[in-house]
Design a protein around this motif. Structure first.
Motif, short mmCIF file in Angstrom:
data_model
loop_
_atom_site.label_atom_id
_atom_site.label_comp_id
_atom_site.label_asym_id
_atom_site.label_seq_id
_atom_site.Cartn_x
_atom_site.Cartn_y
_atom_site.Cartn_z
N PRO A 1 -3.72 6.00 21.58
CA PRO A 1 -4.10 5.20 22.75
C PRO A 1 -4.38 6.06 23.99
CG PRO A 1 -1.73 4.99 22.32
CD PRO A 1 -2.33 5.72 21.15
N PHE A 2 -3.94 7.32 23.97
CA PHE A 2 -4.22 8.21 25.10
C PHE A 2 -5.54 8.97 24.90
CE2 PHE A 2 0.40 7.63 25.34
CZ PHE A 2 0.53 7.25 26.67
N ALA B 1 8.06 23.50 26.67
CA ALA B 1 7.33 22.30 27.10
C ALA B 1 7.38 22.09 28.62
CB ALA B 1 7.89 21.06 26.39
N LYS C 1 7.41 18.74 14.68
CA LYS C 1 8.82 18.43 14.38
C LYS C 1 8.90 17.61 13.08
CE LYS C 1 12.87 16.34 16.61
NZ LYS C 1 12.97 15.01 15.98
N TYR C 2 8.03 16.61 12.95
CA TYR C 2 8.03 15.79 11.73
C TYR C 2 7.70 16.65 10.51
CZ TYR C 2 6.74 12.32 8.26
OH TYR C 2 6.66 11.60 7.10
N GLN D 1 -6.42 11.43 22.81
CA GLN D 1 -6.28 12.88 22.70
C GLN D 1 -6.11 13.32 21.25
OE1 GLN D 1 -2.93 13.30 25.43
NE2 GLN D 1 -4.29 14.11 27.01
N LEU E 1 1.91 6.62 7.82
CA LEU E 1 2.50 6.99 9.12
C LEU E 1 1.48 7.73 9.96
CD1 LEU E 1 5.19 7.26 10.87
CD2 LEU E 1 5.42 9.53 9.81
N LYS E 2 1.32 7.30 11.21
CA LYS E 2 0.40 7.99 12.13
C LYS E 2 1.16 8.50 13.34
CE LYS E 2 -3.95 5.68 11.20
NZ LYS E 2 -5.21 5.21 11.78
N LEU E 3 0.96 9.75 13.67
CA LEU E 3 1.66 10.36 14.80
C LEU E 3 0.67 11.06 15.72
CD1 LEU E 3 4.55 12.17 12.85
CD2 LEU E 3 4.65 9.92 13.93
N PHE E 4 0.93 11.00 17.02
CA PHE E 4 0.20 11.86 17.96
C PHE E 4 1.22 12.64 18.77
CE2 PHE E 4 0.89 8.95 21.54
CZ PHE E 4 0.94 7.71 20.94
N GLU E 5 0.77 13.44 19.73
CA GLU E 5 1.59 14.40 20.48
C GLU E 5 1.94 15.57 19.54
OE1 GLU E 5 2.48 14.78 23.67
OE2 GLU E 5 1.46 12.99 24.31
N ARG F 1 3.81 18.20 19.57
CA ARG F 1 5.19 18.63 19.31
C ARG F 1 5.96 17.62 18.46
NH1 ARG F 1 3.42 19.95 24.17
NH2 ARG F 1 3.52 22.11 24.89
N ALA F 2 5.55 16.35 18.52
CA ALA F 2 6.15 15.35 17.63
C ALA F 2 5.66 15.58 16.19
CB ALA F 2 5.79 13.93 18.10
N GLU G 1 12.37 22.89 24.71
CA GLU G 1 12.20 22.22 26.01
C GLU G 1 11.71 23.19 27.07
OE1 GLU G 1 12.47 18.99 26.96
OE2 GLU G 1 12.63 18.51 24.85
#
Lengths: 214, 214
Positions: free
Chosen positions: B51-52, B105, B73-74, B54, B63-67, B69-70, B102
């Motif tokens: 939705p952003f 980031a 990690k997954y 990017q 399963l759908k992921l964005f970002e 670093r997420a 952190e």
């Protein structure tokens, strides 16, 4: 088990860590750090607590952690069975929660921290709010809140159907901005507005906010 | 098991996710997203992928992921036993690793992304580098690298004694800045310089970087 949080009342990052500790219903010592005296920039603080000279710093026996989101994550995982469950155990739910924790850190926080600095903190320090910066960052916040509004029609909280760190991390900046004109951006989005009211009224957060001078 | 990464060659966030997938030695489809055509801002992309608007976006079956670093990690947690181990299982080591993730980031990325934009990207887009902004952000980067220098005298990698996501997340911005005058800040710090050379020469990263046009 000895838990200690070094931090400063009013600091968003300190309040983020405190919110997690209170949600987990943990006993801990809170050690105030005096930022006005630059105690956090002393050679001892830099060497013993945080090389970046920032609060909060968390101690669990011999383990020392800084960076508020690293602290909340450790607390949520280590004390998983105490108080509120702030993380999902299911790997796919956890992954989705992590996406929204990243959204907070990468999209919400940079924008709202800047607005908080301009509108809330600068006047406290006798500085003048730069309205052009405020306008610029309100414009950046709007599309983020539009995505939140849609997300919150799909599930009750950002990370899923229950309150997690993905919501909790928003609390300090949300709290400060709700007393400013930025509130109108939240009010204009019914799901975002209901979510903000909901999480700001959690007993753990009310306890954190009550530490502020009246 | 179907893995798919939608992204754009050259995008730091896409490259961060690709580095993790290559370190884990996983088979996946790479689906290029055309940012010049604003494919990422199309109603379909916003509704179906992020939705952003990017990149990157990752898919593992349903399963759908964005970002980015997420996603890393997954991938690191889900395929823990494949390829390079990018995370610690021990809770205390994992917590320290999270602190340095952190730091990347919150401290390294905002500063180096701004420098990359001014020095590397603006000239590509026919825009003029603002040297006052460059000077401002070089000044912000120096104390961060001072902390890194000290940290890297204590252990070989930022997160501990082995290469983890805490290092990997730095790779795209490190890569771009090493071709600029910012490199001198790294060269002036022997442990930081050795660490940067080490992680930039990892086969998985070399494979990512080789996707760039010569």
């Amino acid at each position: 088990m000895a838990l200690k949080l070094r931090g400063t009342v009013g600091s968003s990052a300190t309040f983020r860590a405190l919110a997690a500790l209170y949600e987990k219903d943990l006993d801990f010592d809170f050690v105030p750090v005096n930022l006005s005296d630059k105690e956090n920039k002393s050679p001892q603080f830099l060497a013993d607590h945080n090389p970046f000279g920032q609060v909060p710093v968390f101690e669990h026996d011999d383990l020392k952690l800084f960076e508020s989101r690293a602290i909340t994550k450790y607390v949520a995982e280590t004390f998983a069975d105490k108080g509120t469950s702030l993380i999902y155990k299911d790997p796919k739910k956890s992954a989705i929660q992590t996406v929204w924790m990243e959204v907070e850190a990468q999209k919400f926080d940079p924008t709202t921290s800047k607005l908080g600095w301009e509108i809330v903190l600068k006047p406290i320090f006798g500085m003048t709010t730069d309205e052009s910066v405020v306008a610029e960052f309100l414009k950046k916040l709007e599309p983020v809140l539009d995505v939140y509004e849609k997300r919150l029609t799909e599930c009750k909280y950002l990370g899923g159907d229950s309150f997690t760190l993905a919501d909790l991390h928003h609390l300090p900046n949300l709290h400060y901005l709700m007393g400013t004109k930025v509130k109108s951006l939240f009010d204009a989005r019914p799901h975002v507005s209901a979510w903000a009211s909901d999480i700001l009224s959690r007993p753990a957060w009310v306890k954190v906010a009550s530490m502020l001078p009246k």
